[in-house]
Design an enzyme around this catalytic site. Structure first.
Site, PDB file in Angstrom:
ATOM      1  N   ASP A  20       0.807  -1.224   0.000  1.00  0.00           N
ATOM      2  CA  ASP A  20       0.000   0.000   0.000  1.00  0.00           C
ATOM      3  C   ASP A  20       0.841   1.276   0.000  1.00  0.00           C
ATOM      4  OD1 ASP A  20      -2.220  -1.737   0.196  1.00  0.00           O
ATOM      5  OD2 ASP A  20      -1.920  -1.854   2.355  1.00  0.00           O
ATOM      6  N   GLY A  22       1.549   2.930  -2.589  1.00  0.00           N
ATOM      7  CA  GLY A  22       1.160   3.801  -3.710  1.00  0.00           C
ATOM      8  C   GLY A  22       2.010   3.469  -4.934  1.00  0.00           C
ATOM      9  N   HIS A  48      -3.711  -2.434  -7.185  1.00  0.00           N
ATOM     10  CA  HIS A  48      -3.039  -1.203  -7.604  1.00  0.00           C
ATOM     11  C   HIS A  48      -4.052  -0.260  -8.245  1.00  0.00           C
ATOM     12  CE1 HIS A  48       0.834  -3.783  -7.968  1.00  0.00           C
ATOM     13  NE2 HIS A  48       0.638  -3.364  -6.738  1.00  0.00           N
ATOM     14  N   GLN A 237       2.873  -6.393  -3.422  1.00  0.00           N
ATOM     15  CA  GLN A 237       3.174  -6.340  -1.994  1.00  0.00           C
ATOM     16  C   GLN A 237       4.481  -5.556  -1.766  1.00  0.00           C
ATOM     17  OE1 GLN A 237       2.157  -9.672  -3.254  1.00  0.00           O
ATOM     18  NE2 GLN A 237       0.175  -8.772  -2.885  1.00  0.00           N
TER      19      GLN A 237
HETATM   20  P1  IMP Z   1      -1.726 -13.080   1.527  1.00  0.00           P
HETATM   21  O1  IMP Z   1      -0.824 -12.406   0.549  1.00  0.00           O
HETATM   22  O2  IMP Z   1      -3.169 -12.954   1.197  1.00  0.00           O
HETATM   23  O3  IMP Z   1      -1.296 -14.491   1.809  1.00  0.00           O
HETATM   24  O4  IMP Z   1      -1.568 -12.321   2.930  1.00  0.00           O
HETATM   25  C1  IMP Z   1      -0.371 -12.366   3.692  1.00  0.00           C
HETATM   26  C2  IMP Z   1      -0.091 -11.017   4.346  1.00  0.00           C
HETATM   27  O5  IMP Z   1       0.223 -10.076   3.333  1.00  0.00           O
HETATM   28  C3  IMP Z   1      -1.275 -10.433   5.112  1.00  0.00           C
HETATM   29  O6  IMP Z   1      -0.777  -9.710   6.227  1.00  0.00           O
HETATM   30  C4  IMP Z   1      -1.893  -9.466   4.128  1.00  0.00           C
HETATM   31  O7  IMP Z   1      -2.607  -8.429   4.762  1.00  0.00           O
HETATM   32  C5  IMP Z   1      -0.656  -8.933   3.434  1.00  0.00           C
HETATM   33  N1  IMP Z   1      -0.899  -8.460   2.073  1.00  0.00           N
HETATM   34  C6  IMP Z   1      -1.026  -9.192   0.948  1.00  0.00           C
HETATM   35  N2  IMP Z   1      -1.212  -8.391  -0.118  1.00  0.00           N
HETATM   36  C7  IMP Z   1      -1.162  -7.131   0.323  1.00  0.00           C
HETATM   37  C8  IMP Z   1      -1.247  -5.851  -0.321  1.00  0.00           C
HETATM   38  O8  IMP Z   1      -1.382  -5.714  -1.550  1.00  0.00           O
HETATM   39  N3  IMP Z   1      -1.164  -4.758   0.500  1.00  0.00           N
HETATM   40  C9  IMP Z   1      -0.974  -4.875   1.842  1.00  0.00           C
HETATM   41  N4  IMP Z   1      -0.872  -6.040   2.465  1.00  0.00           N
HETATM   42  C10 IMP Z   1      -0.964  -7.159   1.723  1.00  0.00           C
END
Ligand code: IMP
Length: 481
Positions: A20, A22, A48, A237
């Site tokens: 997140d 940006g 995104h 991520q």
């Molecule tokens: P997963 O990717 O769904 O397995 O989640 C694993 C961890 O990554 C969790 O804490 C999610 O909140 C975090 N996470 C996954 N994708 C994002 C993203 O695009 N932004 C922020 N956190 C993310």
């Protein structure tokens, strides 16, 4: 901007915090100088936000951000694919883009999502009890994990004859069946679990629509490279969620670091020119896991959003709250919880994929030094710098202390010690002026300029871009004299 990127034909853009940051906006800006945009990891967990040239908003989860600007889009082999979501995203984007779509490639060997992956994720989170990761629920962990166990269906499998495809699915189904049985016994799933034949029928039903997009993307990318097409590799991520160098096990399951660009595309390492790491001025986190500079408690910060949604959605309520709270902060009377609330509302800190509230942290220099060590960026993009406007004194974490000892810059303790880390703070002077929307460095107040220079000194990396608002124009390009 073009001048700076001229000698970087293949640029990697990654996140430096916990997502997140940006990245979408930064990618949106630099994309003008590239022909192709490429995803190399993650899947539907990413979100995104980008804009079309005529300012229409497009939230992409699976398809690279280049879609909004009509650039060629490649979903590399490292990306995890949910075909139903892909088709949905495609049809929504078509509407927004007025029917015109650029060339889109989907890798024939990307791991393929099934409803079983979703069920396994629910089970894993249940089994973890209090130690939940707090995933996005998109089945990312099971997809990546079962791929490594060599029992994953792949995108290209849907074009095999039904019998062969069912055989592949059966191996996965048999492995997971005892878990499904347990879930049914515990009433964690209602109804029947789809059989391999049913899953095969569903996924093969998508085949005619999917076929035009499927390719060996590493070959496509290599051809692009030979033709000197300029390519932008967009990370999903961020480093804190990288499965190896993030805060394991509170991470996502793929490579969110810059090195993932090679693994997730099949391009040799020397193909990549430079990395731009996107960093949020005040980092945020959703889900669970260590976060040394966090202002408040995760759960409370997340609940605050749920319980006070009016502060986020009602313009007047929001403005009054922010003005009141800023006065309290500048009078030195606000607690860290109140600071967190102020920045959560100011930054509208809610997830693009899940809508969950995000917890906010102070600027964390030791973390950033670590992220720079792993990602090796040539430049940083600092987003949401305008959020510090009007705050008289800004607390900045400049060191980590563990068991009374100051850690060397770039050193990060294992996650199970991170709760014991005591952040060392400095108070940096802020500025009175609202810098929202500023797009020239010269227009920044002196104190904001000094703030950036001081940060750069600590990070030993040039801050090339500074975000001052959500719009595409609301950014400062700081070219070095
Ligand atoms: P997963 O990717 O769904 O397995 O989640 C694993 C961890 O990554 C969790 O804490 C999610 O909140 C975090 N996470 C996954 N994708 C994002 C993203 O695009 N932004 C922020 N956190 C993310």
């Amino acid at each position: 901007m073009g001048g700076v990127l001229k000698n970087i034909p293949n640029l990697i853009v990654v996140g430096g915090n916990w997502g997140d940051e940006g990245k979408g906006k930064i990618i949106d800006l630099v994309m003008a100088h590239y022909n192709t945009t490429v995803r190399f990891s993650g899947g539907a967990n990413a979100g995104h936000t980008v804009f079309t040239p005529d300012h229409k908003k497009l939230v992409s989860h699976l398809i690279p951000c280049g879609l909004a600007q009509g650039k060629e889009c490649v979903m590399g082999r490292g990306e995890l694919v949910d075909l139903r979501l892909f088709l949905e995203e495609l049809s929504q984007s078509k509407k927004i883009l007025g029917g015109r779509l650029p060339k889109i490639y989907l890798d024939q060997m990307s791991p393929l999502w099934t409803p079983w992956h979703g069920a396994l994720e629910a089970w894993m989170e249940y089994a973890r009890g209090k130690g939940k990761v707090g995933t996005t629920g998109k089945g990312i962990g099971p997809l990546e994990g079962l791929y490594k166990l060599r029992i994953a269906p792949l995108v290209g499998h849907i074009f095999l004859d039904k019998k062969k495809f069912v055989e592949i699915l059966e191996l996965l189904y048999k492995t997971l069946q005892p878990i499904f049985k347990e879930m049914q016994d515990k009433h964690l799933i209602s109804g029947a679990v789809p059989t391999p034949a049913e899953v095969a029928a569903q996924l093969q039903g998508y085949a005619p629509k999917i076929k035009p997009f499927v390719a060996d993307t590493s070959f496509v990318l290599q051809q692009n490279f030979k033709k000197h097409r300029r390519m932008l590799f967009e990370g999903a991520q961020a480093l804190g969620l990288d499965s190896r160098y993030g805060t394991y096990p509170f991470v996502s399951s793929g490579n969110s670091a810059a090195f993932g660009a090679a693994e997730g595309t099949g391009l040799p390492m020397q193909s990549f020119g430079a990395t731009l790491m996107v960093v949020k001025t005040l980092p945020t986190r959703v889900g669970a896991g260590p976060f040394v500079s966090e202002m408040w408690q995760r759960q409370k910060a997340m609940e605050f959003v749920k319980k006070n949604i009016g502060l986020f959605t009602d313009k007047q309520e929001r403005a009054e709250f922010l003005a009141r709270r800023l006065r309290k902060i500048n009078a030195g009377q606000a607690s860290n919880a109140e600071l967190s609330q102020y920045f959560q509302v100011l930054g509208d800190e809610r997830g693009a994929t899940t809508g969950r509230g995000r917890s906010v942290g102070f600027i964390d220099i030791p973390w950033l030094v670590y992220a720079i060590r792993i990602n090796g960026p040539k430049w940083l993009a600092l987003t949401r710098f305008d959020m510090l406007s009007g705050v008289k004194t800004i607390p900045v974490v400049v060191g980590y202390r563990l068991n009374g000892k100051l850690l060397a810059p770039g050193q990060l303790p294992p996650p199970w010690y991170m709760e014991k880390v005591k952040p060392v703070f400095e108070q940096w002077p802020g500025w009175k002026e609202n810098i929202y929307g500023t797009n020239k460095e010269a227009s920044l107040p002196k104190s904001a300029k000094s703030f950036l220079q001081r940060l750069e000194k600590h990070l030993k990396t040039h801050i090339l871009l500074v975000g001052t608002g959500p719009g595409r124009q609301e950014i400062i390009v700081r070219t070095r004299k």
